[in-house]
Motif scaffolding. Structure first.
Motif, short mmCIF file in Angstrom:
data_model
loop_
_atom_site.label_atom_id
_atom_site.label_comp_id
_atom_site.label_asym_id
_atom_site.label_seq_id
_atom_site.Cartn_x
_atom_site.Cartn_y
_atom_site.Cartn_z
N ASP A 274 0.86 -1.18 0.00
CA ASP A 274 0.00 0.00 0.00
C ASP A 274 0.90 1.23 0.00
OD1 ASP A 274 -1.77 2.06 0.35
OD2 ASP A 274 -2.77 1.20 2.11
N THR A 275 1.23 1.72 -1.20
CA THR A 275 2.15 2.85 -1.29
C THR A 275 1.50 4.15 -0.82
OG1 THR A 275 1.52 3.11 -3.62
CG2 THR A 275 3.51 1.84 -3.15
N ASP A 276 0.19 4.21 -0.74
CA ASP A 276 -0.45 5.40 -0.17
C ASP A 276 -0.21 5.47 1.34
OD1 ASP A 276 -1.45 6.23 -2.62
OD2 ASP A 276 -3.32 5.10 -2.38
N ALA A 277 -0.28 4.32 1.99
CA ALA A 277 -0.06 4.27 3.44
C ALA A 277 1.41 4.34 3.77
CB ALA A 277 -0.66 2.98 4.01
N CYS A 278 2.24 3.75 2.94
CA CYS A 278 3.67 3.64 3.23
C CYS A 278 4.42 3.67 1.90
CB CYS A 278 3.93 2.34 3.99
SG CYS A 278 5.64 2.07 4.42
N ARG A 279 4.90 4.84 1.55
CA ARG A 279 5.53 5.00 0.24
C ARG A 279 6.77 4.13 0.08
NH1 ARG A 279 7.92 10.67 -2.27
NH2 ARG A 279 8.52 9.81 -4.31
N HIS A 280 7.59 4.07 1.12
CA HIS A 280 8.82 3.29 1.05
C HIS A 280 8.78 2.21 2.13
CE1 HIS A 280 10.48 6.29 -1.65
NE2 HIS A 280 10.27 7.23 -0.75
N ALA A 281 8.76 0.96 1.70
CA ALA A 281 8.83 -0.17 2.63
C ALA A 281 9.44 -1.34 1.88
CB ALA A 281 7.46 -0.54 3.18
N TYR A 282 9.99 -2.26 2.63
CA TYR A 282 10.76 -3.35 2.03
C TYR A 282 10.29 -4.66 2.64
CZ TYR A 282 13.06 0.72 0.43
OH TYR A 282 13.26 1.95 -0.16
N ARG A 283 9.73 -5.51 1.76
CA ARG A 283 9.17 -6.78 2.19
C ARG A 283 10.02 -7.94 1.64
NH1 ARG A 283 4.13 -7.91 4.02
NH2 ARG A 283 2.72 -6.18 4.55
N PHE A 284 10.42 -8.81 2.54
CA PHE A 284 11.11 -10.04 2.14
C PHE A 284 10.09 -11.16 2.20
CE2 PHE A 284 14.35 -7.13 3.17
CZ PHE A 284 15.54 -7.55 2.56
N LEU A 285 9.78 -11.74 1.04
CA LEU A 285 8.77 -12.78 0.94
C LEU A 285 9.47 -14.08 0.56
CD1 LEU A 285 6.04 -10.77 -1.00
CD2 LEU A 285 6.28 -11.06 1.48
N PRO A 286 9.19 -15.19 1.28
CA PRO A 286 9.96 -16.42 1.10
C PRO A 286 9.93 -16.99 -0.31
CG PRO A 286 8.70 -16.51 3.14
CD PRO A 286 8.26 -15.28 2.41
N HIS A 287 8.93 -16.69 -1.10
CA HIS A 287 8.90 -17.23 -2.47
C HIS A 287 9.70 -16.37 -3.44
CE1 HIS A 287 5.80 -14.17 -2.65
NE2 HIS A 287 5.68 -14.32 -3.95
N ARG A 288 10.17 -15.21 -2.97
CA ARG A 288 10.93 -14.32 -3.84
C ARG A 288 12.37 -14.11 -3.36
NH1 ARG A 288 8.56 -11.81 -7.87
NH2 ARG A 288 6.28 -11.79 -8.02
N THR A 289 12.56 -13.98 -2.05
CA THR A 289 13.91 -13.80 -1.51
C THR A 289 14.31 -15.05 -0.73
OG1 THR A 289 12.99 -12.69 0.43
CG2 THR A 289 13.77 -11.30 -1.38
N ARG A 290 15.59 -15.28 -0.64
CA ARG A 290 16.11 -16.48 0.03
C ARG A 290 16.21 -16.20 1.52
NH1 ARG A 290 21.75 -19.35 -1.79
NH2 ARG A 290 21.63 -21.18 -0.42
N GLY A 291 15.15 -16.50 2.21
CA GLY A 291 15.07 -16.22 3.64
C GLY A 291 13.63 -16.29 4.09
N GLU A 292 13.41 -15.82 5.31
CA GLU A 292 12.06 -15.83 5.87
C GLU A 292 11.39 -14.48 5.64
OE1 GLU A 292 11.29 -19.00 6.80
OE2 GLU A 292 13.34 -19.17 6.04
#
Length: 483
Positions: A274-292
């Motif tokens: 939600d870029t309206d609520a939070c313009r800059h945020a960083y999400r690590f998702l297990p199916h995309r990044t190597r980690g939790e």
């Protein structure tokens, strides 16, 4: 694993059917394992790569210089190098804090890790911060706070303090910080495949409870942040209520500004949902990044200047203290009038590589070394907060003898050449770490001996000739085998 139906519905609504389905499928896969190397402890050792021959290292963690993925999960508890503080077992996504700090904190800073146990992000932060900085690591829960203290001491950086306080205690203390990390207690959705107990305790009501508690923590943290300072907010959960919605609350309530972090597209870090609520945020998702799973956002208080521009050289601790007459939660000073003699202090200073930069602080019969510049700040902390540890624990006095402490053995300030040493093998090292009685080679000198494992200090014994008294802390000892 069986995921709660309400959770799967929430994931599909938040991320969409295609993305959400891939994310849910990834939670059925095995977790990755990664470690972070303590270069300050191994930089002077020869043949450094041979230290890690027992660890199946694979790729680098791209957003952290010292992070390494492992091909499997060895028995960490049976590795003396772990107990010596040469590396820390840490989830890879959490190491993104390294990138944030290196981008935004370029000069000495005073940093608070408000919810720091067990110490992964705290030890990372102290490594990433510029020299001349001080990290205060706090944990409200007593048992977890002692684990934090142990891990901070094992990491060995001298410019750390550990406290056990609630966030509101800090809000009342009058202390101000350049950087505050709020790695907030959360519902733990991002750790489902690594910690199955998180699935058992999950519910929609629990998510609501966590979000409310996080806002309370954030409010107290904001009160302790200097103008222009950074608040780094992170969770290991996936829902937007504990993430973007809390950032929206911070921007609308306090005027917080979200800041961008430079990332490489190849890292596959996902943006805010939600870029309206939070313009800059960083999400690590297990199916995309190597980690939790991880969420992280960087907030700035006020728009004038940045933390990286706040100091020219060293910190003046007096700048970080508001005038306050609050007497609540005062801690009685543990220092006694007994102190240490000039001769004892000279000995203690000689045990440190930069001894002249430190003052020796007596706490009962224990000698603690702290850089001189932090003494005014320490006095304020001891007045208003519950201090568990500060600087380097050097020694305890028993009769007329100074007994070197485990904190000294773990410190990167240890001046190793002033002690007799004995190199030991894995079997003897594990026996020592179990706090068992130890037998050293017959030609080992009597007295206090620093044990070395692969050239790394492991701790002290007092060699009596026929046996060696084990000085390893009882509450640190290995109690079981496993991973």
């Amino acid at each position: 694993m069986t995921l709660p139906a309400h959770f799967t519905d929430m994931i599909l609504r938040t991320f969409g059917t295609a993305e959400g389905t891939s994310l849910l499928a990834s939670l059925e896969c095995g977790a990755t394992t990664s470690v972070r190397i303590n270069r300050q402890k191994i930089s002077t050792l020869p043949s450094t790569p041979s230290l890690w021959s027992h660890l199946p290292m694979a790729d680098d963690v791209p957003w952290c210089d010292d992070g390494r993925y492992l091909q499997g999960r060895p028995s960490f508890i049976n590795d003396p190098l772990l107990h010596a503080g040469t590396y820390y077992v840490q989830e890879a996504a959490s190491m993104f804090l390294h990138t944030v700090l290196r981008q935004y904190v370029g000069k000495p800073a005073l940093m608070l890790d408000l919810c720091a146990a067990p110490g992964g992000k705290a030890t990372l932060a102290r490594t990433a911060l510029p020299e001349g900085s001080l990290l205060i690591a706090n944990e409200p829960v007593h048992r977890r706070a002692n684990i934090l203290l142990e891990n901070i001491q094992k990491w060995g950086h001298p410019d750390c303090m550990v406290t056990q306080n609630m966030p509101e205690d800090y809000s009342r203390s009058g202390l101000l910080f350049d950087v505050i990390l709020c790695d907030a207690p959360c519902s733990g959705e991002g750790m489902f495949r690594k910690e199955p107990v998180a699935i058992e305790q999950w519910s929609a009501d629990y998510v609501d409870t966590c979000a409310a508690r996080q806002r309370d923590i954030l409010a107290h943290a904001w009160h302790c942040l200097r103008e222009g300072g950074l608040l780094i907010y992170s969770t290991c959960t996936l829902n937007r209520l504990e993430n973007e919605d809390n950032i929206r609350w911070m921007t609308s309530t306090y005027g917080a500004e979200t800041l961008p972090v430079s990332v490489d597209d190849a890292w596959n870090i996902s943006p805010s949902v939600d870029t309206d609520a939070c313009r800059h945020a960083y999400r690590f998702l297990p199916h995309r990044t190597r980690g939790e799973g991880l969420f992280m956002a960087v907030l700035r208080k006020g728009s004038t200047g940045s933390t990286s521009q706040s100091h020219d050289t060293d910190i003046n601790p007096l700048l970080y203290m508001k005038n306050t007459t609050s007497q609540r939660h005062r801690q009685k000073s543990k220092a006694t009038a007994k102190g240490f003699t000039d001769s004892e202090q000279a000995t203690l200073h000689s045990w440190l590589r930069q001894g002249d930069a430190f003052d020796i602080l007596p706490m009962d019969d224990t000698a603690v070394a702290l850089r001189r510049q932090w003494m005014p700040l320490l006095q304020r902390i001891r007045q208003h907060l519950h201090l568990l540890g500060a600087g380097i624990v050097l020694a305890t006095r028993k009769g007329n003898t100074l007994v070197p402490h485990q904190g000294l053995a773990m410190s990167t300030q240890l001046r190793q050449k002033v002690f007799d040493t004995c190199s030991i093998d894995t079997t003897l090292a594990l026996s020592y770490l179990r706090a068992e009685s130890t037998q050293l080679p017959a030609d080992t000198p009597k007295g206090f001996i620093l044990l070395l494992y692969n050239g790394v200090p492991l701790g002290f014994v007092k060699n009596l000739g026929n046996r060696a008294n084990n000085l390893y802390p009882q509450h640190w000892r290995i109690r079981k085998s496993g991973s």
